[in-house]
Design an enzyme around this catalytic site. Structure first.
Site, PDB file in Angstrom:
ATOM      1  N   HIS A 119       0.945  -1.065   0.164  1.00  0.00           N
ATOM      2  CA  HIS A 119       0.050   0.002   0.021  1.00  0.00           C
ATOM      3  C   HIS A 119       0.714   1.344  -0.100  1.00  0.00           C
ATOM      4  O   HIS A 119       1.918   1.301   0.549  1.00  0.00           O
ATOM      5  CB  HIS A 119      -0.977   0.009   1.184  1.00  0.00           C
ATOM      6  CG  HIS A 119      -0.474   0.113   2.410  1.00  0.00           C
ATOM      7  ND1 HIS A 119      -0.282   1.184   3.248  1.00  0.00           N
ATOM      8  CD2 HIS A 119      -0.275  -0.987   3.218  1.00  0.00           C
ATOM      9  CE1 HIS A 119       0.280   0.640   4.317  1.00  0.00           C
ATOM     10  NE2 HIS A 119       0.313  -0.385   4.585  1.00  0.00           N
ATOM     11  N   ASP A 163       6.232   1.993   6.651  1.00  0.00           N
ATOM     12  CA  ASP A 163       4.690   1.271   6.441  1.00  0.00           C
ATOM     13  C   ASP A 163       3.951   1.978   5.496  1.00  0.00           C
ATOM     14  O   ASP A 163       3.532   3.076   6.066  1.00  0.00           O
ATOM     15  CB  ASP A 163       4.112   0.938   7.777  1.00  0.00           C
ATOM     16  CG  ASP A 163       2.855   0.238   7.743  1.00  0.00           C
ATOM     17  OD1 ASP A 163       1.782   0.361   8.689  1.00  0.00           O
ATOM     18  OD2 ASP A 163       2.460  -0.156   6.679  1.00  0.00           O
ATOM     19  N   GLU A 194      -5.167   1.748   2.808  1.00  0.00           N
ATOM     20  CA  GLU A 194      -5.153   0.296   3.493  1.00  0.00           C
ATOM     21  C   GLU A 194      -5.226   0.612   4.920  1.00  0.00           C
ATOM     22  O   GLU A 194      -5.960   0.211   5.762  1.00  0.00           O
ATOM     23  CB  GLU A 194      -3.660  -0.465   3.242  1.00  0.00           C
ATOM     24  CG  GLU A 194      -3.644  -1.621   3.905  1.00  0.00           C
ATOM     25  CD  GLU A 194      -3.120  -1.652   5.440  1.00  0.00           C
ATOM     26  OE1 GLU A 194      -2.747  -0.561   5.846  1.00  0.00           O
ATOM     27  OE2 GLU A 194      -3.336  -2.339   6.341  1.00  0.00           O
ATOM     28  N   GLU A 195      -4.761   1.843   5.423  1.00  0.00           N
ATOM     29  CA  GLU A 195      -4.519   2.332   6.845  1.00  0.00           C
ATOM     30  C   GLU A 195      -5.891   2.535   7.388  1.00  0.00           C
ATOM     31  O   GLU A 195      -6.232   2.733   8.460  1.00  0.00           O
ATOM     32  CB  GLU A 195      -3.848   3.479   6.975  1.00  0.00           C
ATOM     33  CG  GLU A 195      -2.339   3.252   6.778  1.00  0.00           C
ATOM     34  CD  GLU A 195      -1.451   2.174   7.637  1.00  0.00           C
ATOM     35  OE1 GLU A 195      -2.049   1.660   8.450  1.00  0.00           O
ATOM     36  OE2 GLU A 195      -0.421   1.881   7.447  1.00  0.00           O
ATOM     37  N   HIS A 242       3.769   3.652  12.712  1.00  0.00           N
ATOM     38  CA  HIS A 242       2.766   4.398  12.885  1.00  0.00           C
ATOM     39  C   HIS A 242       3.280   5.511  13.798  1.00  0.00           C
ATOM     40  O   HIS A 242       2.226   5.992  14.556  1.00  0.00           O
ATOM     41  CB  HIS A 242       1.551   3.674  13.380  1.00  0.00           C
ATOM     42  CG  HIS A 242       0.757   3.136  12.431  1.00  0.00           C
ATOM     43  ND1 HIS A 242      -0.571   2.683  12.496  1.00  0.00           N
ATOM     44  CD2 HIS A 242       1.042   2.354  11.361  1.00  0.00           C
ATOM     45  CE1 HIS A 242      -0.892   1.803  11.392  1.00  0.00           C
ATOM     46  NE2 HIS A 242       0.151   1.782  10.458  1.00  0.00           N
TER      47      HIS A 242
END
Lengths: 333, 356, 340
Positions: free
Chosen positions: A58, A168, A196-197, A307
């Site tokens: 992603h 990420d 995606e998140e 994150h």
């Protein structure tokens, strides 16, 4: 390339700059690219087949979204994707299309009562200060719906690592990009997905579009190899190579797929370990449950402080993960 | 359509019971209104109402636009009939149990029976008791009938709707009642259909009154699959201002429809809605939603290979109670905004939505 | 009774979500000759088709049971575990688990300051192994296990086992397949689904593939006839429960009516079920593509998602009869309809 990818701002719903960069990288290569209505970038390499092999990563990262501007010109925000609000106080962001700097300020320690430090800052009281002196001035440079990304520059770190934001899943994007560009003679479709998140959204329609035979999601996952980590069994380890998923919240990886990946890693003498945590979701579920069902697996690059503004990832882990993905593609040609 | 007509439509639509999973009567009534302005109407396989108004000028390619408003309301289902004829119930959709004691309801068994959710008189409460919330499992419905009568006419699984007569608050030009979430949205779509009668449009418009939004966007999932539109705009309600909640989380009724931006919505479409509002000098507000909008738009966006989606919301105070409040002007503006959006729709705009 | 034997075999089989192979093989053996077509998909779903007239019914029971997955092995041979489906950590203490190869282990907890602290990270499995060479372990990371309890017949024709949910449903379908003779008004796909406990997963893709006109799930449901039970108007021994709703769907009123009418016409006692939580395969089937009118018939069951789920043999037999009669009858035309 990881540095460039990491420094691009592409929060869920606004992945444009990442997509443009990837398209730029891909433009000279003999590949077929297309972009769908949500912004997924689908790239086909090699022969067209009816039910292709799919690998996905992603493009989006977690970040913040400006939700309102208050009377003093401060910018209220909500997180986009899952962010532990405790990493926000005292950090700097860049917001809006012009990437203007803003800070998430904090009450100085001098002005705090002793007991206050024991509890985290209440996330509802946090805001972005863009240095504006009035609501009117703020409205000239910021608007509701603007995104704010962590204002971080990616650097080489330690012996073999990088430090930066958005590994990420820019690390996954990097792997897909390299596999597309290298001269490996493989046939497959790569999906650089969006959103995606916020619920693995892009993957749903990408899978509906590609209707793949098999799919491999290339992600990053939390490493927990740090001191005092009670959840040691839940995390992966930097330097131990790609983490092969057994199960996550959205997907049970079939024994066959999982053991297949392990066998490949052993045959090619690649380091690997298991992602032993069975929680948290990935795109795997969305893809596996699309249409009549797709056999899907997930491999992840371990990443510390995921994150948060500054994550740490190992160059060797990225390389070894790429080797494993390449081996998987070769096996399923 | 004048304001009074719109108010009457809202009053009528909210007077019918249509809790999630039991919307047919409400759908039928909505159909009588859409029928005045649309060319074709049908119920799809799931039961959603799909009312189509054809383009009056066809572009090279056929364009299909879906405007979706959920027609279901929150309510309850009977879970057991107990001694004395009292009924236990389970909520359908999210209900705060604190708004229930003393609330009038209608139980839909073999016939419709008025009931009330019992509330113990203050004289009989201990100090301790009066400080606690009564959980839903401990609440009950009293219909005034005996156990034998109830047992013969009401059964487990029968739907219960909340009772409140919608009323118009003249000075503030507001409407209050139950089920304004989302009959207000449905009414706006009816107004939109009426307005389109006076405009040219190159797109076929499908007005969809969707089912079971409150329990999982189920009607929207199937409607979007079946219709596969070129774009869709959902119309729902959003939180109006209320004391005790920071203003940054709410919107003011009367200051115009709320246009949403965020990952759930196609940026070109959100931009266009704002642009049109500006062009027509329409008051509007902006809501940044960082993820799941918890509306039909969330389901529609990922149908099949993706559908560009937008969301326009009507500010509504006291959501999921029987004293919901909306401003009439917001309903009108919402309907008009969508009518103008549609009248400006053409193939080249649709082209801008693909491969963004 | 024959169904009791089938149920016993099924209930004692190993089949946690994701590894339903053993159950699937048993089912195929039982029904192989009694269906017109049988196939599987990569998810593990088993489709068994009986030809019939126009219109396609998908009737589903899930093969999988709740279980656990092994996430780690320490150097003393103790295993760590995570749940598969809605299985509570409180249920696990002192429980026995069975792995695919037959290894039996038990679960225990680390030192706790209070029972409130009991959660998955505090549990571990002991398979009796203490060697520090991990290659000798019979169990590996990623292995699954189900509860280990024998099938028991109690008084009053009650049956107790660890996976009545939903081997009872599977047994019903098998029995129906065996007894259903003559030409059927509609084609029927008996779906033995995989991974229901993980979120109705197998049924979602199976319904998309088979594209039925109607859906029906046969599963278990909770009861309200035990001490201080949460309100539920369903009891053991009062007949199959006809579902009104659960968290995954509102059963289509006309399908529900059809089931009730069929029951009444054939003097089959039944109960109405309003389940306030939980879901079933029909929840996935009914929102497939443009929507599939669906319903569900449930077998009343005590202690669902425990190692000792109890059903009543009478309810089981009546459920078989009800499903049989349903499939022999004509289903109403429910499609889109034009108005005005």
């Amino acid at each position: 390339m990881l540095e460039q990818l990491s420094n691009l701002d592409g929060i869920s719903g606004r992945e444009d700059s990442v997509r443009s960069y990837l398209l730029e990288c891909l433009k000279e290569a003999p590949l077929e690219t297309s972009v769908d209505t949500m912004g997924n970038l689908l790239v086909r390499k090699g022969k067209t087949v009816q039910k292709p092999l799919m690998i996905s990563a992603h493009m989006d990262e977690v970040g913040l979204m400006i939700t309102s501007i208050d009377k003093k010109g401060m910018l209220n925000f909500n997180p986009v994707g899952g962010i532990d609000s405790r990493v926000l106080p005292g950090t700097r962001v860049r917001f809006g299309d012009a990437c203007k700097p803003g800070v998430i300020g904090v009450k100085p320690i001098h002005l705090q009562k002793a007991e206050e430090q024991e509890k985290p800052f209440d996330p509802e009281t946090l805001y972005i200060d863009g240095g504006f002196s009035s609501e009117a001035e703020a409205c000239r440079h910021a608007k509701v719906g603007d995104y704010a990304a962590f204002d971080i520059d990616c650097i080489s770190f330690g012996a073999d690592c990088y430090r930066g934001k958005a590994f990420d899943d820019r690390a996954g994007c990097l792997i897909l990009l390299k596999l597309l560009l290298e001269d490996n003679g493989l046939n497959f479709s790569a999906a650089f997905t969006v959103q995606e998140e916020v619920g693995t959204r892009g993957a749903i329609i990408a899978a509906n579009h590609l209707k793949p035979r098999f799919a491999l999601v290339v992600e990053t996952t939390a490493a927990a190899d740090t001191p005092d980590n009670e959840n040691k069994q839940a995390g992966t380890v930097l330097g131990d190579g790609p983490a092969i998923s057994i199960m996550d919240r959205t997907l049970m990886v079939s024994r066959r797929m999982r053991e297949g990946l392990v066998a490949l890693a052993e045959k090619r003498a690649l380091p690997y370990h298991y992602r032993r945590f069975t929680g948290a979701g990935t795109e795997g579920g969305a893809i596996a449950l699309s249409g009549e069902g797709v056999q899907t697996a997930v491999v992840s690059v371990p990443c510390r402080y995921i994150h948060s503004p500054n994550s740490v990832i190992s160059r060797r882990d990225i390389d070894n993960t790429m080797s494993l993905v390449r081996a998987w593609l070769e096996k399923h040609q | 359509m004048n304001d009074q007509t719109l108010v009457d439509i809202v009053k009528d639509l909210t007077s019918i019971s249509g809790i999630s999973g039991h919307e047919s009567a409400a759908v039928e009534r909505a159909a009588t209104y859409f029928g005045k302005y649309c060319d074709k109407m049908k119920l799809d396989r799931f039961g959603n109402l799909v009312a189509m108004k054809k383009a009056d000028r066809v572009d090279e390619n056929r364009i299909i636009i879906a405007l979706v408003a959920h027609i279901d309301e929150i309510g309850a289902l009977v879970t057991s009939v107990e001694k004395g004829g009292f009924l236990r119930f389970t909520p359908v959709g999210g209900i705060d149990p604190r708004v229930l004691p003393g609330q009038a309801v209608v139980v839909h068994g073999k016939d419709n029976y008025d009931g009330v959710i019992g509330a113990t008189a203050p004289h009989l409460l201990t100090d301790q008791e009066s400080k606690k919330t009564v959980p839903i499992e401990k609440l009950f419905i009293d219909t005034g009938y005996s156990f034998d009568f109830v047992n013969a006419h009401i059964k487990v699984g029968d739907p219960v709707s909340l009772g409140r007569k919608t009323c118009y608050m003249e000075e503030g030009h507001m409407i209050t009642g139950k089920a304004l979430d989302n009959r207000a949205g449905v009414a706006s779509l009816i107004l939109c259909a009426a307005e389109l009668g006076g405009l040219h449009h190159q797109a076929d418009v499908c007005f969809i009154a969707s089912l079971q939004e409150e329990v999982g966007l189920r009607g929207a999932i199937t409607a979007a699959y079946g219709l596969n539109p070129d774009l869709a705009v959902a119309v729902d309600v959003t939180h109006g201002d209320v004391a005790g909640v920071d203003e940054k989380y709410t919107f003011k009724p009367g200051q115009g429809p709320v246009i949403a931006v965020g990952p759930n919505f196609h940026p070109v479409l959100s931009e266009e809605l704002q642009h049109i509002a500006g062009e027509y000098n329409l008051s509007r507000q902006l809501e940044a939603i960082p993820g799941n909008s918890h509306t039909d738009a969330w389901a529609i966006q990922v149908s099949r290979e993706g559908t560009p989606t937008g969301l326009v919301s009507i500010p509504l105070r006291y959501m999921h109670s029987t004293v919901e409040m909306v401003a009439v002007s917001d309903l009108i503006s919402t309907g008009r905004l969508l009518a103008w959006l549609i009248s400006g729709m053409n193939s080249s705009f649709i082209g801008r939505l693909k491969g963004c | 009774m024959a169904i009791e034997e089938t149920l016993k075999k099924l209930a004692e089989a190993y089949g946690p979500s994701g590894e339903e192979e053993e159950v699937r093989l048993l089912i195929k053996e039982e029904i192989g000759s009694a269906v017109d077509q049988m196939y599987e998909d990569t998810f593990g779903n088993l489709y068994a088709i009986r030809n019939g007239g126009a219109g396609r019914i998908m009737i589903s029971a899930h093969m999988d049971e709740i279980g656990i997955i092994i996430t780690d092995i320490d150097d003393r041979g103790f295993l760590r575990l995570a749940p598969l489906g809605g299985i509570s950590p409180r249920l696990m203490v002192g429980q026995r688990l069975r792995f695919r190869d037959g290894t039996i282990g038990t679960v225990y907890h680390e030192k706790l300051n209070s029972w409130k602290d009991l959660d998955w990270p505090k549990l571990y499995v002991d398979v009796g192994f203490s060697s520090s060479d991990s290659r000798k372990y019979p169990v590996k990371i990623g292995d699954l296990a189900c509860l280990a309890q024998p099938f028991v017949k109690q008084h009053n024709g009650r049956f107790m086992a660890k996976s009545m949910d939903d081997r009872a449903g599977c047994a019903v379908l098998i029995e129906v397949i065996k007894q259903l003779s003559g030409s059927l008004p509609h084609e029927v796909c008996f779906l033995f689904s995989a991974q229901e406990e993980l979120g109705l997963r197998g049924a979602k893709t199976a319904a998309y593939r088979y594209d039925p006109d109607y859906g029906l799930a046969v599963d278990v449901t909770l009861v309200g006839d035990t001490p201080e039970a949460p309100t539920m108007a369903v009891s053991l021994g009062k007949g199959p429960a006809i579902k009104v709703r659960d968290n995954s769907l509102f059963c289509h009123p006309r399908i529900r009516q059809l089931i009730c009418d069929t029951a009444e016409k054939n003097s089959i006692p039944y109960q109405l079920e309003v389940l306030t939580r939980g879901g079933t395969d029909a929840g996935a089937i009914h929102v497939t593509r443009e929507g599939v009118p669906s319903g569900a018939i449930s077998i009343p069951c005590r202690y669902v998602h425990s190692a000792s789920e109890i059903i009543d043999g009478k309810d089981l037999k009546l459920t078989v009869l009800l499903v049989e009669k349903l499939l022999q009858g004509l289903w109403p035309q429910i499609g889109g309809s034009n108005l005005q």
